[in-house]
Write a protein that holds these residues in place. Structure first.
Motif, PDB file in Angstrom:
ATOM      1  N   PRO A  15     -55.434 -11.896 -15.863  1.00 23.67           N
ATOM      2  CA  PRO A  15     -55.542 -12.825 -14.739  1.00 23.67           C
ATOM      3  C   PRO A  15     -56.620 -12.376 -13.765  1.00 23.67           C
ATOM      4  CG  PRO A  15     -53.243 -12.248 -15.165  1.00 23.67           C
ATOM      5  CD  PRO A  15     -54.082 -11.314 -15.984  1.00 23.67           C
ATOM      6  N   ALA A  16     -57.137 -13.311 -13.004  1.00 26.23           N
ATOM      7  CA  ALA A  16     -58.157 -12.992 -12.005  1.00 26.23           C
ATOM      8  C   ALA A  16     -57.637 -11.935 -11.039  1.00 26.23           C
ATOM      9  CB  ALA A  16     -58.549 -14.260 -11.243  1.00 26.23           C
ATOM     10  N   GLY A  17     -58.476 -10.965 -10.741  1.00 30.50           N
ATOM     11  CA  GLY A  17     -58.127  -9.931  -9.776  1.00 30.50           C
ATOM     12  C   GLY A  17     -57.515  -8.684 -10.382  1.00 30.50           C
ATOM     13  N   ILE A  18     -57.220  -8.691 -11.682  1.00 33.81           N
ATOM     14  CA  ILE A  18     -56.652  -7.513 -12.334  1.00 33.81           C
ATOM     15  C   ILE A  18     -57.742  -6.837 -13.151  1.00 33.81           C
ATOM     16  CG2 ILE A  18     -54.958  -6.660 -14.002  1.00 33.81           C
ATOM     17  CD1 ILE A  18     -53.087  -8.818 -13.146  1.00 33.81           C
ATOM     18  N   ARG A  19     -57.826  -5.515 -13.019  1.00 32.78           N
ATOM     19  CA  ARG A  19     -58.847  -4.729 -13.705  1.00 32.78           C
ATOM     20  C   ARG A  19     -58.183  -3.753 -14.680  1.00 32.78           C
ATOM     21  NH1 ARG A  19     -59.185  -4.637  -8.291  1.00 32.78           N
ATOM     22  NH2 ARG A  19     -58.586  -2.440  -8.058  1.00 32.78           N
ATOM     23  N   SER A  20     -58.883  -3.430 -15.732  1.00 35.33           N
ATOM     24  CA  SER A  20     -58.408  -2.471 -16.733  1.00 35.33           C
ATOM     25  C   SER A  20     -59.361  -1.283 -16.759  1.00 35.33           C
ATOM     26  CB  SER A  20     -58.365  -3.144 -18.112  1.00 35.33           C
ATOM     27  OG  SER A  20     -58.208  -2.197 -19.149  1.00 35.33           O
ATOM     28  N   ARG A  21     -58.785  -0.073 -16.731  1.00 30.91           N
ATOM     29  CA  ARG A  21     -59.618   1.127 -16.830  1.00 30.91           C
ATOM     30  C   ARG A  21     -58.760   2.306 -17.291  1.00 30.91           C
ATOM     31  NH1 ARG A  21     -59.933   4.742 -12.065  1.00 30.91           N
ATOM     32  NH2 ARG A  21     -58.642   3.946 -10.349  1.00 30.91           N
ATOM     33  N   PHE A  22     -59.428   3.424 -17.518  1.00 32.77           N
ATOM     34  CA  PHE A  22     -58.736   4.642 -17.905  1.00 32.77           C
ATOM     35  C   PHE A  22     -58.816   5.667 -16.784  1.00 32.77           C
ATOM     36  CE2 PHE A  22     -59.710   2.671 -21.949  1.00 32.77           C
ATOM     37  CZ  PHE A  22     -58.535   2.863 -22.659  1.00 32.77           C
ATOM     38  N   VAL A  23     -57.774   6.486 -16.688  1.00 34.98           N
ATOM     39  CA  VAL A  23     -57.717   7.561 -15.699  1.00 34.98           C
ATOM     40  C   VAL A  23     -57.424   8.854 -16.436  1.00 34.98           C
ATOM     41  CG1 VAL A  23     -56.485   8.469 -13.687  1.00 34.98           C
ATOM     42  CG2 VAL A  23     -56.890   6.001 -13.892  1.00 34.98           C
ATOM     43  N   ASP A  24     -58.214   9.864 -16.183  1.00 35.15           N
ATOM     44  CA  ASP A  24     -57.927  11.204 -16.713  1.00 35.15           C
ATOM     45  C   ASP A  24     -56.924  11.862 -15.782  1.00 35.15           C
ATOM     46  OD1 ASP A  24     -59.675  11.027 -18.916  1.00 35.15           O
ATOM     47  OD2 ASP A  24     -61.391  11.519 -17.638  1.00 35.15           O
ATOM     48  N   THR A  25     -55.708  12.040 -16.260  1.00 34.61           N
ATOM     49  CA  THR A  25     -54.643  12.561 -15.410  1.00 34.61           C
ATOM     50  C   THR A  25     -54.687  14.080 -15.373  1.00 34.61           C
ATOM     51  OG1 THR A  25     -52.947  12.757 -17.117  1.00 34.61           O
ATOM     52  CG2 THR A  25     -53.251  10.581 -16.142  1.00 34.61           C
ATOM     53  N   THR A  26     -53.942  14.646 -14.444  1.00 31.08           N
ATOM     54  CA  THR A  26     -53.985  16.098 -14.260  1.00 31.08           C
ATOM     55  C   THR A  26     -53.218  16.870 -15.318  1.00 31.08           C
ATOM     56  OG1 THR A  26     -52.136  15.934 -12.693  1.00 31.08           O
ATOM     57  CG2 THR A  26     -54.363  15.934 -11.776  1.00 31.08           C
ATOM     58  N   ASN A  27     -52.492  16.180 -16.211  1.00 25.91           N
ATOM     59  CA  ASN A  27     -51.845  16.890 -17.324  1.00 25.91           C
ATOM     60  C   ASN A  27     -52.557  16.636 -18.645  1.00 25.91           C
ATOM     61  OD1 ASN A  27     -51.042  14.282 -17.891  1.00 25.91           O
ATOM     62  ND2 ASN A  27     -48.857  14.747 -18.061  1.00 25.91           N
ATOM     63  N   GLY A  28     -53.789  16.129 -18.575  1.00 34.24           N
ATOM     64  CA  GLY A  28     -54.627  16.024 -19.765  1.00 34.24           C
ATOM     65  C   GLY A  28     -54.570  14.711 -20.494  1.00 34.24           C
ATOM     66  N   ARG A  60     -48.489  -8.559 -15.286  1.00 33.10           N
ATOM     67  CA  ARG A  60     -49.670  -9.353 -14.947  1.00 33.10           C
ATOM     68  C   ARG A  60     -49.372 -10.490 -13.986  1.00 33.10           C
ATOM     69  NH1 ARG A  60     -47.230 -10.709 -19.285  1.00 33.10           N
ATOM     70  NH2 ARG A  60     -46.902 -12.890 -19.876  1.00 33.10           N
ATOM     71  N   ARG A  61     -48.138 -11.030 -13.985  1.00 32.07           N
ATOM     72  CA  ARG A  61     -47.817 -12.168 -13.130  1.00 32.07           C
ATOM     73  C   ARG A  61     -47.371 -11.725 -11.734  1.00 32.07           C
ATOM     74  NH1 ARG A  61     -44.153 -16.473 -15.069  1.00 32.07           N
ATOM     75  NH2 ARG A  61     -45.690 -17.848 -14.090  1.00 32.07           N
ATOM     76  N   LEU A  62     -46.924 -10.486 -11.607  1.00 34.01           N
ATOM     77  CA  LEU A  62     -46.495  -9.963 -10.314  1.00 34.01           C
ATOM     78  C   LEU A  62     -47.629  -9.270  -9.566  1.00 34.01           C
ATOM     79  CD1 LEU A  62     -44.116  -9.398  -8.337  1.00 34.01           C
ATOM     80  CD2 LEU A  62     -43.685  -7.295  -9.636  1.00 34.01           C
ATOM     81  N   MET A  63     -48.518  -8.622 -10.289  1.00 38.93           N
ATOM     82  CA  MET A  63     -49.560  -7.812  -9.646  1.00 38.93           C
ATOM     83  C   MET A  63     -50.410  -8.590  -8.641  1.00 38.93           C
ATOM     84  SD  MET A  63     -50.792  -5.361 -12.812  1.00 38.93           S
ATOM     85  CE  MET A  63     -51.932  -4.400 -11.797  1.00 38.93           C
ATOM     86  N   PRO A  64     -50.901  -9.804  -8.974  1.00 43.33           N
ATOM     87  CA  PRO A  64     -51.718 -10.519  -7.980  1.00 43.33           C
ATOM     88  C   PRO A  64     -50.946 -10.857  -6.698  1.00 43.33           C
ATOM     89  CG  PRO A  64     -52.032 -11.435 -10.175  1.00 43.33           C
ATOM     90  CD  PRO A  64     -50.873 -10.507 -10.263  1.00 43.33           C
ATOM     91  N   LEU A  65     -49.641 -11.105  -6.814  1.00 42.34           N
ATOM     92  CA  LEU A  65     -48.847 -11.428  -5.631  1.00 42.34           C
ATOM     93  C   LEU A  65     -48.729 -10.218  -4.701  1.00 42.34           C
ATOM     94  CD1 LEU A  65     -45.971 -13.454  -7.356  1.00 42.34           C
ATOM     95  CD2 LEU A  65     -48.121 -14.306  -6.386  1.00 42.34           C
ATOM     96  N   LEU A  66     -48.573  -9.044  -5.270  1.00 44.77           N
ATOM     97  CA  LEU A  66     -48.517  -7.832  -4.447  1.00 44.77           C
ATOM     98  C   LEU A  66     -49.888  -7.516  -3.854  1.00 44.77           C
ATOM     99  CD1 LEU A  66     -46.248  -5.544  -6.672  1.00 44.77           C
ATOM    100  CD2 LEU A  66     -45.574  -7.005  -4.760  1.00 44.77           C
ATOM    101  N   ALA A  67     -50.941  -7.744  -4.634  1.00 48.09           N
ATOM    102  CA  ALA A  67     -52.287  -7.499  -4.118  1.00 48.09           C
ATOM    103  C   ALA A  67     -52.610  -8.442  -2.969  1.00 48.09           C
ATOM    104  CB  ALA A  67     -53.308  -7.650  -5.243  1.00 48.09           C
TER     105      ALA A  67
END
Length: 380
Positions: A15-28, A60-67
């Motif tokens: 949906p519009a406004g949602i982004r996808s990416r990767f995060v390198d976390t502190t436990n590898g 995906r349907r809740l995230m834009p409402l919280l944003a």
């Protein structure tokens, strides 16, 4: 085996406004997240933890409402799922990385990878409710509010409580098999060696299997009228639908096929389009279901009880909200769990709130109603 490199989700499926990416976390870990809202906003970050068989995409349907309400929203594919664990997990792979404390540790490590020193709230659904509750229990400095969706979490046992045997050895399983129509508990099935193959290689295909499974547990299926069970007995448990107390000779894929919605019902399903279902099915077709089922294996062999036993006598310090679909049996599948949560999890009783028109997948089925409850709770 090293994880395969895989790309973020194409924007076309989001949906519009949602982004996808990767995060390198502190436990590898290289954790895949969906993200919405401004990370520098003053309202803070809300962390959303999915259950089984779902993904970060289920939010995906809740995230834009919280944003839109000013929050920075983060939903990860958790360990064993989606693009965080893109290679199939084998039943022979170690179960230890999927214990409740390790899963909560993944969430803490994600915060470190995001550069956050706390979040406004952690929200969990289904098994994610147990992970979210554990996060708030063990790290009150990091998680300022807790919202549990669907599945009650009673927290740590009272100090001095003696650990019971492993849930997989509970006599209830023999009692269910001894019924005139033999049954088995879905948790024991998910912890077994055949469930992943049954669901991932089913004759109808993963997409149709998931469509039937999601429909069967939603408010769209007319048989979902949950009520409190009087006892942890075979006679009481068989009051629940077949997706929880299964005919002993049927697989979950066969149960899903028996409850497949009609073409007309699928066309009317506003909360799960064929395109969205197709994406989820493609992810599980690639990874299989065993990663999520390892969570159940860990719990059924008693790891969860041992993990929480370390915090015996401790309560969650932050405010707690519990929401469930009015048509969701998860709230009542363990007799007394709702009452135990209210009495034991936090210093003050927890009042459950039920969302009309929702079954188990309430954040997908009724996202606006969930947001209308969740946003005032976050802003208090």
């Amino acid at each position: 085996m090293a994880a395969s490199l895989i790309d973020p989700l194409p924007q076309a499926v989001l949906p519009a406004g949602i982004r996808s990416r990767f995060v390198d976390t502190t436990n590898g870990q290289r954790m895949h997240i969906l993200e919405a809202g401004d990370a520098s906003g003053s309202a803070g970050t809300v962390l959303l933890l999915h259950g089984f068989p779902e993904l970060a995409f289920c939010w995906r349907r809740l995230m834009p409402l919280l944003a839109q309400a000013g929050y920075h929203v983060v939903a990860p594919d958790q360990r064993g799922y989606g693009r965080t664990t893109p290679d199939p997990v084998s039943y022979r792979d170690p179960v230890e990385p999927y214990s409740l404390l390790r899963l909560a540790g993944d969430v803490v490590a994600l915060l470190g990878g995001l550069g956050l020193d706390s979040v406004a709230a952690v929200v969990g659904h289904d098994f994610g409710s147990l992970v979210a509750g554990t996060c708030a229990l063990v790290r009150p400095d990091l998680f300022r509010r807790l919202a549990l969706l669907g599945t009650p979490f009673a927290g740590a046992p009272a100090l001095g409580t003696r650990l019971a045997g492993a849930p997989e050895d509970d006599p209830i399983h023999r009692a269910l098999l001894a019924l005139p129509s033999p049954r088995r508990h879905y948790l024991l099935y998910y912890a077994g060696p055949q469930a992943n193959q049954d669901m991932g290689s089913c004759p109808q295909g993963v997409a149709a299997m998931l469509r039937g499974y999601y429909h069967h547990k939603s408010a769209d299926w007319p048989g979902n009228h949950p009520q409190a069970l009087e006892a942890w007995s075979a006679e009481e448990l068989v009051r629940m639908p077949a997706y929880y107390i299964m005919p002993a000779d049927r697989t979950m894929a066969e149960i899903s096929a028996a409850h497949m919605p009609s073409g007309e019902q699928i066309a009317r399903c506003a909360w799960l389009s064929e395109a969205d279902l197709g994406f989820v099915a493609a992810e599980f077709s690639r990874t299989g279901f065993q990663g999520g089922m390892h969570w159940y294996r860990s719990a059924m062999r008693g790891d969860m009880a041992r993990d929480l036993g370390l915090y015996a006598g401790r309560q969650v310090e932050c405010p707690v909200l519990f929401l469930a679909g009015a048509g969701d049996w998860a709230t009542f599948q363990s007799p007394g769990a709702l009452e135990a949560m209210s009495a034991r999890l936090a210093p003050t009783p927890i009042t459950p709130h039920f969302i009309a028109g929702a079954g188990h997948w309430l954040q997908q089925e009724q996202p606006t109603a969930v947001a209308e409850r969740l946003i005032p709770f976050l802003s208090r």
